[in-house]
Design an enzyme around this catalytic site. Structure first.
Site, PDB file in Angstrom:
ATOM      1  N   LYS A   1       0.851  -1.195   0.000  1.00 13.85           N
ATOM      2  CA  LYS A   1       0.000   0.000   0.000  1.00 13.85           C
ATOM      3  C   LYS A   1       0.881   1.237   0.000  1.00 13.85           C
ATOM      4  CE  LYS A   1       0.829   1.180   4.580  1.00 13.85           C
ATOM      5  NZ  LYS A   1       1.563   2.342   5.056  1.00 13.85           N
TER       6      LYS A   1
ATOM      7  N   ASP B   1      -2.919  -1.213  10.218  1.00 10.73           N
ATOM      8  CA  ASP B   1      -3.053  -1.215   8.759  1.00 10.73           C
ATOM      9  C   ASP B   1      -3.719  -2.466   8.209  1.00 10.73           C
ATOM     10  OD1 ASP B   1      -1.920   1.224   8.378  1.00 10.73           O
ATOM     11  OD2 ASP B   1       0.029   0.474   7.703  1.00 10.73           O
TER      12      ASP B   1
HETATM   13  C1  LIG Z   1       1.928   4.773   9.995  1.00  8.98           C
HETATM   14  C2  LIG Z   1       1.176   3.762   9.208  1.00  8.98           C
HETATM   15  C3  LIG Z   1       0.269   4.470   8.189  1.00  8.98           C
HETATM   16  O1  LIG Z   1      -0.322   3.590   7.307  1.00  8.98           O
HETATM   17  O2  LIG Z   1       1.959   2.903   8.422  1.00  8.98           O
HETATM   18  P1  LIG Z   1       3.445   2.281   8.338  1.00  8.98           P
HETATM   19  O3  LIG Z   1       4.425   3.356   8.056  1.00  8.98           O
HETATM   20  O4  LIG Z   1       3.770   1.559   9.621  1.00  8.98           O
HETATM   21  O5  LIG Z   1       3.358   1.289   7.211  1.00  8.98           O
HETATM   22  C4  LIG Z   1       0.267   2.918  10.124  1.00  8.98           C
HETATM   23  O6  LIG Z   1      -0.744   3.644  10.738  1.00  8.98           O
HETATM   24  C5  LIG Z   1       0.974   2.066  11.125  1.00  8.98           C
HETATM   25  O7  LIG Z   1       0.263   0.880  11.180  1.00  8.98           O
HETATM   26  P2  LIG Z   1       0.954  -0.497  11.656  1.00  8.98           P
HETATM   27  O8  LIG Z   1       2.291  -0.652  10.991  1.00  8.98           O
HETATM   28  O9  LIG Z   1      -0.063  -1.571  11.467  1.00  8.98           O
HETATM   29  O10 LIG Z   1       1.203  -0.126  13.128  1.00  8.98           O
HETATM   30  P3  LIG Z   1       1.055  -0.966  14.460  1.00  8.98           P
HETATM   31  O11 LIG Z   1       1.842  -2.221  14.329  1.00  8.98           O
HETATM   32  O12 LIG Z   1      -0.393  -1.047  14.819  1.00  8.98           O
HETATM   33  O13 LIG Z   1       1.789   0.041  15.484  1.00  8.98           O
HETATM   34  C6  LIG Z   1       3.191   0.151  15.638  1.00  8.98           C
HETATM   35  C7  LIG Z   1       3.445   1.260  16.667  1.00  8.98           C
HETATM   36  O14 LIG Z   1       3.257   2.546  16.049  1.00  8.98           O
HETATM   37  C8  LIG Z   1       2.582   3.456  16.904  1.00  8.98           C
HETATM   38  N1  LIG Z   1       1.318   3.874  16.266  1.00  8.98           N
HETATM   39  C9  LIG Z   1       0.811   3.187  15.212  1.00  8.98           C
HETATM   40  C10 LIG Z   1      -0.343   3.595  14.595  1.00  8.98           C
HETATM   41  C11 LIG Z   1      -0.992   4.752  15.111  1.00  8.98           C
HETATM   42  N2  LIG Z   1      -2.123   5.181  14.556  1.00  8.98           N
HETATM   43  N3  LIG Z   1      -0.480   5.418  16.153  1.00  8.98           N
HETATM   44  C12 LIG Z   1       0.666   4.995  16.747  1.00  8.98           C
HETATM   45  O15 LIG Z   1       1.124   5.623  17.698  1.00  8.98           O
HETATM   46  C13 LIG Z   1       2.370   2.738  18.209  1.00  8.98           C
HETATM   47  O16 LIG Z   1       3.453   3.076  19.030  1.00  8.98           O
HETATM   48  C14 LIG Z   1       2.489   1.266  17.846  1.00  8.98           C
HETATM   49  O17 LIG Z   1       2.984   0.481  18.889  1.00  8.98           O
END
Ligand SMILES: C[C@@](CO)(OP(=O)(O)O)[C@H](O)COP(=O)(O)OP(=O)(O)OC[C@H]1O[C@@H](n2ccc(N)nc2=O)[C@H](O)[C@@H]1O
Ligand SMILES: Nc1ncnc2c1ncn2[C@@H]1O[C@H](COP(=O)(O)OP(=O)(O)O)[C@@H](O)[C@H]1O
Length: 283
Positions: free
Chosen positions: A13, A138
């Site tokens: 994504k 996600d």
């Molecule tokens: C930021 C985003 C945007 O799409 O993507 P990525 O860069 O990781 O792919 C996501 O919201 C990431 O989602 P995901 O990768 O599933 O995160 P999670 O495992 O749920 O969270 C990892 C950590 O990131 C922080 N976290 C995550 C999501 C959120 N909305 N707030 C947070 O503060 C928290 O500290 C959590 O412990």
């Protein structure tokens, strides 16, 4: 006779924009983000077994078997459905880990949908998405399989149909920890919510960008290089950087220039995930 073996895609994504509105009591951040899929991803093979064992046969650097989101997704689904069957799993991994393109979340969602099919559980998408959310913020969008404007921590999804350009995605050779970026004191956490629907054009900022580029010069460099040819953006918390092009030929041309020094790939943006297109073709 139902099939007992299945090969499914697990797409990447992009976050076309990402605003951080605030922080909840549990530490998670309230976001507004736009998800679109890429026709590019991993490929996962599932073979049902009768003894209830869940075994991932592909090794991942730095991710122990039982911590792998594929195994966690399979175990949770097995537990919550009371299914007595197990599964052997193999994955051809092409998506970089910690790249902000959601590989782990996508693998978890593909596993939930794939095993729901193979184990003939008959769960609907709402139930699978709710289970998915317990694995990662996600995961639900990958379960739903449609490009979406997401709110909350990413679980409140409104389907959208943005343009589907060709993208050049650059992959700086660093893995960015999502938790580390979200705990940075310098992160912007007070962007006002967008209330107008559909989301007006021009809201393409990613609030994580200043913190990520400060910490990772490799990402800064990739943004600068790609920015010479098109608007260069950060997906999620990085490390990947992307830009859209009207045709594959144009994306390929810039790719040929930049991938002499940087790793990257060209892929079509897609509002319907290739996983869902494949599952649809099986019905
Ligand atoms: C930021 C985003 C945007 O799409 O993507 P990525 O860069 O990781 O792919 C996501 O919201 C990431 O989602 P995901 O990768 O599933 O995160 P999670 O495992 O749920 O969270 C990892 C950590 O990131 C922080 N976290 C995550 C999501 C959120 N909305 N707030 C947070 O503060 C928290 O500290 C959590 O412990
Ligand atoms: N099947 C999996 N694929 C990728 N990463 C996984 C998987 N299972 C667990 N992980 C862990 O999740 C982390 C985040 O992975 P990933 O979803 O690919 O990145 P991002 O959230 O940045 O898009 C990885 O660094 C890895 O430690």
């Amino acid at each position: 006779m139902p099939a007992n073996r299945l090969i499914l895609p697990s797409p990447a994504k992009l976050n076309l924009m990402l605003h951080i509105l605030g922080r909840r009591e549990d530490g998670y951040h309230e976001l507004q983000t736009m998800f679109q899929f890429l026709d590019y991803g991993d490929e996962i093979t599932y073979a049902v077994r009768d003894d209830g064992v869940i075994q991932l046969h592909t090794e991942f650097d730095g991710v122990p078997h039982d911590s792998n989101l594929i195994v966690k997704a399979a175990r949770k689904l097995q537990e919550q459905s009371g299914c007595a069957l197990g599964v052997d799993i193999w994955i051809e991994k092409v998506l970089p880990m910690g790249g902000g393109i959601g590989g782990g979340s996508s693998n978890a969602a593909t596993t939930l949908l794939g095993l729901n099919h193979l184990w003939q559980l008959g769960w609907d998408e709402d139930r699978l998405a709710a289970l998915g959310l317990t694995l990662g913020a996600d995961v639900p969008v990958f379960v739903r399989g449609h490009a979406a404007f997401a709110e909350g921590v990413g679980e409140k999804l409104t389907p959208v149909d943005p343009e589907e350009p060709w993208y050049l995605v650059l992959v700086p050779q660093v893995s960015v920890s999502t938790a580390e970026i979200f705990s940075d004191p310098l992160l912007t956490r007070n962007t006002p919510p967008i209330k107008v629907r559909p989301v007006p054009k021009g809201n393409s900022r990613n609030d994580c960008l200043p913190v990520v580029t400060r910490r990772y010069p490799e990402v800064r460099n990739a943004l600068n290089l790609l920015g010479k040819f098109t608007e260069a953006k950060l997906t999620g918390t990085g490390s990947c950087v992307f830009g859209g092009f009207p045709s594959k030929a144009e994306a390929d041309k810039v790719s040929a220039l930049l991938t002499e020094t940087l790793t990257g790939f060209v892929a079509k943006g897609s509002n319907v995930s290739m996983l869902h297109r494949k599952l649809q073709s099986l019905l």
